[in-house]
Write an enzyme that holds these catalytic residues in place. Structure first.
Site, PDB file in Angstrom:
ATOM      1  N   LYS A  22       0.906  -1.187  -0.323  1.00 28.30           N
ATOM      2  CA  LYS A  22       0.238  -0.234  -0.321  1.00 28.30           C
ATOM      3  C   LYS A  22       0.718   1.587   0.064  1.00 28.30           C
ATOM      4  O   LYS A  22       0.272   2.259  -0.321  1.00 28.30           O
ATOM      5  CB  LYS A  22      -0.845   0.090   1.364  1.00 28.30           C
ATOM      6  CG  LYS A  22      -1.741   1.020   1.233  1.00 28.30           C
ATOM      7  CD  LYS A  22      -2.736   1.570   2.768  1.00 28.30           C
ATOM      8  CE  LYS A  22      -1.736   1.504   4.193  1.00 28.30           C
ATOM      9  NZ  LYS A  22      -1.543   2.806   4.210  1.00 28.30           N
ATOM     10  N   ASN A  23       1.987   0.821   0.713  1.00 31.13           N
ATOM     11  CA  ASN A  23       2.417   2.345   0.605  1.00 31.13           C
ATOM     12  C   ASN A  23       3.332   2.381  -0.095  1.00 31.13           C
ATOM     13  O   ASN A  23       4.651   4.149  -0.055  1.00 31.13           O
ATOM     14  CB  ASN A  23       3.248   2.367   2.406  1.00 31.13           C
ATOM     15  CG  ASN A  23       2.309   2.619   3.402  1.00 31.13           C
ATOM     16  OD1 ASN A  23       1.083   3.108   3.649  1.00 31.13           O
ATOM     17  ND2 ASN A  23       2.566   2.219   4.563  1.00 31.13           N
ATOM     18  N   CYS A 117      -4.743  12.068  12.945  1.00 29.01           N
ATOM     19  CA  CYS A 117      -5.476  10.644  12.803  1.00 29.01           C
ATOM     20  C   CYS A 117      -5.444   9.850  14.549  1.00 29.01           C
ATOM     21  O   CYS A 117      -4.423  10.928  15.077  1.00 29.01           O
ATOM     22  CB  CYS A 117      -4.740   9.375  11.528  1.00 29.01           C
ATOM     23  SG  CYS A 117      -3.548   8.758  11.671  1.00 29.01           S
ATOM     24  N   ARG A 122      -0.232  14.668  12.632  1.00 31.31           N
ATOM     25  CA  ARG A 122       0.603  14.348  11.511  1.00 31.31           C
ATOM     26  C   ARG A 122       0.764  15.382  10.563  1.00 31.31           C
ATOM     27  O   ARG A 122      -0.307  15.842   9.793  1.00 31.31           O
ATOM     28  CB  ARG A 122      -0.531  12.959  10.420  1.00 31.31           C
ATOM     29  CG  ARG A 122      -0.619  11.823  11.117  1.00 31.31           C
ATOM     30  CD  ARG A 122       0.053  11.212  11.349  1.00 31.31           C
ATOM     31  NE  ARG A 122       0.750  10.008  10.300  1.00 31.31           N
ATOM     32  CZ  ARG A 122      -0.026   9.277   9.592  1.00 31.31           C
ATOM     33  NH1 ARG A 122      -1.438   8.833   9.577  1.00 31.31           N
ATOM     34  NH2 ARG A 122       0.289   9.032   8.817  1.00 31.31           N
ATOM     35  N   ASP A 125       5.242  19.762   7.850  1.00 34.21           N
ATOM     36  CA  ASP A 125       5.492  20.802   8.185  1.00 34.21           C
ATOM     37  C   ASP A 125       6.851  20.924   7.456  1.00 34.21           C
ATOM     38  O   ASP A 125       7.229  21.471   6.171  1.00 34.21           O
ATOM     39  CB  ASP A 125       6.491  21.527   9.715  1.00 34.21           C
ATOM     40  CG  ASP A 125       6.649  19.973  10.454  1.00 34.21           C
ATOM     41  OD1 ASP A 125       6.227  19.296  10.435  1.00 34.21           O
ATOM     42  OD2 ASP A 125       7.555  20.656  11.408  1.00 34.21           O
ATOM     43  N   ASP A 305       4.761   0.148  11.917  1.00 35.02           N
ATOM     44  CA  ASP A 305       3.822  -0.393  11.391  1.00 35.02           C
ATOM     45  C   ASP A 305       3.668  -1.573  11.907  1.00 35.02           C
ATOM     46  O   ASP A 305       2.430  -2.353  11.334  1.00 35.02           O
ATOM     47  CB  ASP A 305       3.486  -0.287   9.739  1.00 35.02           C
ATOM     48  CG  ASP A 305       3.295   0.657   9.267  1.00 35.02           C
ATOM     49  OD1 ASP A 305       3.771   1.585   7.946  1.00 35.02           O
ATOM     50  OD2 ASP A 305       3.321   1.845  10.680  1.00 35.02           O
ATOM     51  N   VAL A 327       8.370   7.241  16.584  1.00 30.08           N
ATOM     52  CA  VAL A 327       7.844   7.315  15.257  1.00 30.08           C
ATOM     53  C   VAL A 327       6.401   8.358  15.791  1.00 30.08           C
ATOM     54  O   VAL A 327       6.321   9.372  15.228  1.00 30.08           O
ATOM     55  CB  VAL A 327       7.609   6.049  14.647  1.00 30.08           C
ATOM     56  CG1 VAL A 327       7.275   6.599  13.133  1.00 30.08           C
ATOM     57  CG2 VAL A 327       9.066   5.623  14.203  1.00 30.08           C
ATOM     58  N   ARG A 397      -8.419  -0.407   4.548  1.00 34.42           N
ATOM     59  CA  ARG A 397      -7.826   0.727   4.089  1.00 34.42           C
ATOM     60  C   ARG A 397      -6.856  -0.493   3.965  1.00 34.42           C
ATOM     61  O   ARG A 397      -5.668   0.235   2.485  1.00 34.42           O
ATOM     62  CB  ARG A 397      -7.819   1.667   4.955  1.00 34.42           C
ATOM     63  CG  ARG A 397      -9.005   2.396   4.631  1.00 34.42           C
ATOM     64  CD  ARG A 397      -9.017   3.731   6.032  1.00 34.42           C
ATOM     65  NE  ARG A 397      -7.790   4.530   5.263  1.00 34.42           N
ATOM     66  CZ  ARG A 397      -6.386   5.242   5.842  1.00 34.42           C
ATOM     67  NH1 ARG A 397      -6.746   5.292   7.542  1.00 34.42           N
ATOM     68  NH2 ARG A 397      -5.130   5.530   5.765  1.00 34.42           N
TER      69      ARG A 397
HETATM   70  C1  EPZ Z   1       4.568   6.964   6.094  1.00 30.75           C
HETATM   71  O1  EPZ Z   1       3.615   7.752   6.795  1.00 30.75           O
HETATM   72  C2  EPZ Z   1       2.998   5.631   5.923  1.00 30.75           C
HETATM   73  N1  EPZ Z   1       1.677   6.491   5.485  1.00 30.75           N
HETATM   74  C3  EPZ Z   1       2.570   5.590   7.701  1.00 30.75           C
HETATM   75  O2  EPZ Z   1       1.948   3.365   7.282  1.00 30.75           O
HETATM   76  C4  EPZ Z   1       4.660   5.102   8.430  1.00 30.75           C
HETATM   77  O3  EPZ Z   1       3.739   4.389   9.514  1.00 30.75           O
HETATM   78  C5  EPZ Z   1       4.880   6.588   8.550  1.00 30.75           C
HETATM   79  O4  EPZ Z   1       5.107   6.361   7.125  1.00 30.75           O
HETATM   80  C6  EPZ Z   1       5.871   5.236   9.276  1.00 30.75           C
HETATM   81  O5  EPZ Z   1       7.229   5.124   8.668  1.00 30.75           O
HETATM   82  C7  EPZ Z   1       2.017   5.933   3.623  1.00 30.75           C
HETATM   83  O6  EPZ Z   1       2.964   5.069   3.227  1.00 30.75           O
HETATM   84  C8  EPZ Z   1       0.624   6.791   3.439  1.00 30.75           C
HETATM   85  P1  EPZ Z   1       5.895  10.238   8.721  1.00 30.75           P
HETATM   86  P2  EPZ Z   1       4.069   9.630   6.857  1.00 30.75           P
HETATM   87  O7  EPZ Z   1       6.114  11.544   7.721  1.00 30.75           O
HETATM   88  O8  EPZ Z   1       5.077   9.530   5.730  1.00 30.75           O
HETATM   89  C9  EPZ Z   1       6.209  13.240  11.602  1.00 30.75           C
HETATM   90  C10 EPZ Z   1      -0.275   2.816   8.012  1.00 30.75           C
HETATM   91  O9  EPZ Z   1      -0.342   2.062   8.775  1.00 30.75           O
HETATM   92  N2  EPZ Z   1       6.352  14.206  10.625  1.00 30.75           N
HETATM   93  O10 EPZ Z   1       7.564   9.745   8.107  1.00 30.75           O
HETATM   94  O11 EPZ Z   1       3.089  10.456   7.388  1.00 30.75           O
HETATM   95  C11 EPZ Z   1       5.403  12.750  11.585  1.00 30.75           C
HETATM   96  O12 EPZ Z   1       3.473  13.596  13.160  1.00 30.75           O
HETATM   97  C12 EPZ Z   1       0.517   3.572   7.704  1.00 30.75           C
HETATM   98  O13 EPZ Z   1      -0.042   1.636   6.696  1.00 30.75           O
HETATM   99  C13 EPZ Z   1       6.084  16.154  11.346  1.00 30.75           C
HETATM  100  O14 EPZ Z   1       6.676  15.766  12.221  1.00 30.75           O
HETATM  101  O15 EPZ Z   1       4.803   8.949   8.119  1.00 30.75           O
HETATM  102  C14 EPZ Z   1       5.754  11.512  12.303  1.00 30.75           C
HETATM  103  O16 EPZ Z   1       5.369  11.340  13.736  1.00 30.75           O
HETATM  104  C15 EPZ Z   1       0.613   4.895   9.441  1.00 30.75           C
HETATM  105  N3  EPZ Z   1       6.234  16.639  10.229  1.00 30.75           N
HETATM  106  C16 EPZ Z   1       7.077  10.962  11.875  1.00 30.75           C
HETATM  107  O17 EPZ Z   1       7.847  12.517  11.225  1.00 30.75           O
HETATM  108  C17 EPZ Z   1       5.937  15.865   9.288  1.00 30.75           C
HETATM  109  O18 EPZ Z   1       6.064  17.062   7.310  1.00 30.75           O
HETATM  110  C18 EPZ Z   1       6.775   9.762  10.420  1.00 30.75           C
HETATM  111  O19 EPZ Z   1       6.062  10.516   9.697  1.00 30.75           O
HETATM  112  C19 EPZ Z   1       6.182  14.776   8.290  1.00 30.75           C
HETATM  113  C20 EPZ Z   1       5.934  14.354   9.354  1.00 30.75           C
END
Ligand code: EPZ
Length: 421
Positions: A22-23, A117, A122, A125, A305, A327, A397
């Site tokens: 999916k990702n 969520c 999420r 920035d 995950d 994370v 999903r």
């Molecule tokens: C991706 O989400 C995945 N989703 C998530 O999978 C996965 O858990 C996550 O990466 C971490 O591996 C998809 O790929 C569609 P991040 P993403 O940006 O990109 C913070 C699932 O179960 N952050 O790596 O949203 C954020 O809040 C889903 O399939 C900022 O602060 O994750 C988090 O604490 C759930 N500012 C951390 O970084 C930003 O601009 C990691 O988020 C972006 C992120």
């Protein structure tokens, strides 16, 4: 109201084939906006999130031909809008991944701010920091966000955290920019590498994916391509844990074992046998699984995950287990649900202490996110009585026909229609 009913099941045995990731599929679908020729995708998982992303592409004027069996043909020559519809954005925050490609292709992109969520706020920035570094103007008002640029110019961008989504959005924004973009502290997940491989097939100049420094040299135009999505390492891990928790023996097919190292290592630490057989992995459960510790980290660390699924397993690993979630700030929503089933879990900030070896009993529980939902299925398999899981739209999903795949391994699981009261 659809729910999933799980009852105590025998040791799960047999084989199960993993679907496309999916990702990886979501950012690659979004990146299809970059070209004007046919793009042929295979191994695209049949998930609600993928359907929503295809709806987003069509709402922007693209043609999406669904051939069935995970095959899609996408053509974005007729792209005629840069505004992602609110109702689609609100259904799936990953729709935000179209911003990079739209900025690259049209110099404009507008969408509603992706909500948080249950697992965290999420924020976005880092995405916006990347767009600004490439020369985009960002305006935010009334929950909408608009990025625009007459021309994108390559830049060096440091990510404060190796954000998967931010890395993907900056990569796709940079492929048509003037000059070179360097992303420092980039995410290294396999899904980033798959996106990079896809972009290179389109004719983009991307290197370093899979390391913490990714370089993108802008090109004039991109062409069509054929691409097969990599297998879903999290779905694979979920079924490997299913073997472990039920005392079973499962052959998980269509796996890239190099993506599974932390999951395989932790299962071995509990006493499981994990046997690599080419593109398959066989998991034979431990008689008396031993307690372990896990700490989620960006790849190649233990994947966040898989934290919920492992926590369900840890309830059966005799002794004191510790799960640390680094994370996301709120990814323990499944703890309360597991406690309803009799699990002995205490939360202390980012740590959860699980005293394993106590029997679980079925309960009415709620899926808070897609991985928590999978964890509740796993716990239900070893609980006495009935476990009824609601809010299963979360599960759909991220998992293709999850109950069919579990039933094929001998699980007592079925989808039921329950009226609200
Ligand atoms: C991706 O989400 C995945 N989703 C998530 O999978 C996965 O858990 C996550 O990466 C971490 O591996 C998809 O790929 C569609 P991040 P993403 O940006 O990109 C913070 C699932 O179960 N952050 O790596 O949203 C954020 O809040 C889903 O399939 C900022 O602060 O994750 C988090 O604490 C759930 N500012 C951390 O970084 C930003 O601009 C990691 O988020 C972006 C992120």
């Amino acid at each position: 109201m659809e729910k999933i009913l799980v009852e105590k099941s025998p040791a799960l045995k047999g084989k199960v084939r993993v679907s496309g990731a999916k990702n990886a599929a979501l950012p690659i679908l979004a990146a299809c906006l970059l070209g004007t020729e046919d793009i042929y995708l295979e191994e695209v998982p049949n998930l609600k999130d993928v359907t929503i992303m295809c709806d987003v592409l069509e709402s922007l004027g693209c043609k999406v031909e669904r051939l069935g069996e995970g095959k899609l043909i996408i053509n974005s020559a007729s792209l005629n809008s840069y505004k992602t519809p609110f109702e689609l954005m609100s259904k799936m925050r990953a729709s935000f991944l179209v911003m990079g490609p739209l900025l690259a292709r049209l110099g404009n992109t507008e969408t509603s701010l992706p909500g948080g969520c249950s697992i965290g706020s999420r924020p976005i920035d880092y995405h916006l920091k990347g767009f600004r570094a490439l020369g985009a103007e960002i305006e935010e008002d009334f929950g909408n966000i608009h990025a625009s640029a007459d021309k994108l110019v390559g830049s060096r961008i440091y990510l404060d955290f190796p954000s998967v989504g931010a890395t993907e959005n900056i990569m796709t924004a940079a492929v048509l920019a003037e000059g070179e973009t360097i992303i420092d502290n980039a995410a290294m997940e396999p899904e980033i590498v798959d996106l990079s491989n896809f972009l290179r097939k389109l004719g983009a100049n991307v290197s370093g994916a899979g390391t913490s420094t990714i370089r993108i040299k802008g090109v004039e135009k991109l062409k069509g391509a054929r691409h097969s999505i990599i297998p879903d390492r999290i779905e694979a891990g979920t079924f490997m844990v299913a073997a472990a928790i039920t005392g079973g023996d499962i052959l998980v097919e269509n796996v890239i074992t190099n993506h599974m190292k932390p999951i395989m290592a932790k299962l071995v630490e509990t006493g499981c046998q994990v046997i690599e057989e080419g593109e398959n992995v066989r998991v034979i459960a431990a008689e008396n699984p031993k307690a372990i510790d896990i700490k989620t980290l960006p790849y190649p660390g233990f994947p966040t995950d898989m934290q919920a699924q492992f926590m369900a397993y840890m309830t059966q690993c005799k002794g004191t287990n510790v799960a640390i979630e680094t994370v996301f700030e709120n990814r323990f929503m499944h703890v309360e649900e597991l406690q309803k089933m009799g699990a002995d879990i205490k939360i202390d900030g980012r740590s959860a202490i699980i005293t394993g070896g106590k029997p679980l009993s079925g309960a009415k529980v709620k899926a808070s996110d897609l991985r928590a939902g999978a964890a509740l299925i796993l716990a239900g398999l070893v609980s006495s009585g009935k476990t009824i899981i609601s809010d299963i739209y979360h599960i759909d999903r991220g998992y293709e026909h999850i109950e069919d795949k579990f039933r094929g391994l001998g699980a007592n699981i079925t989808r039921i229609e329950v009226d609200e009261d």
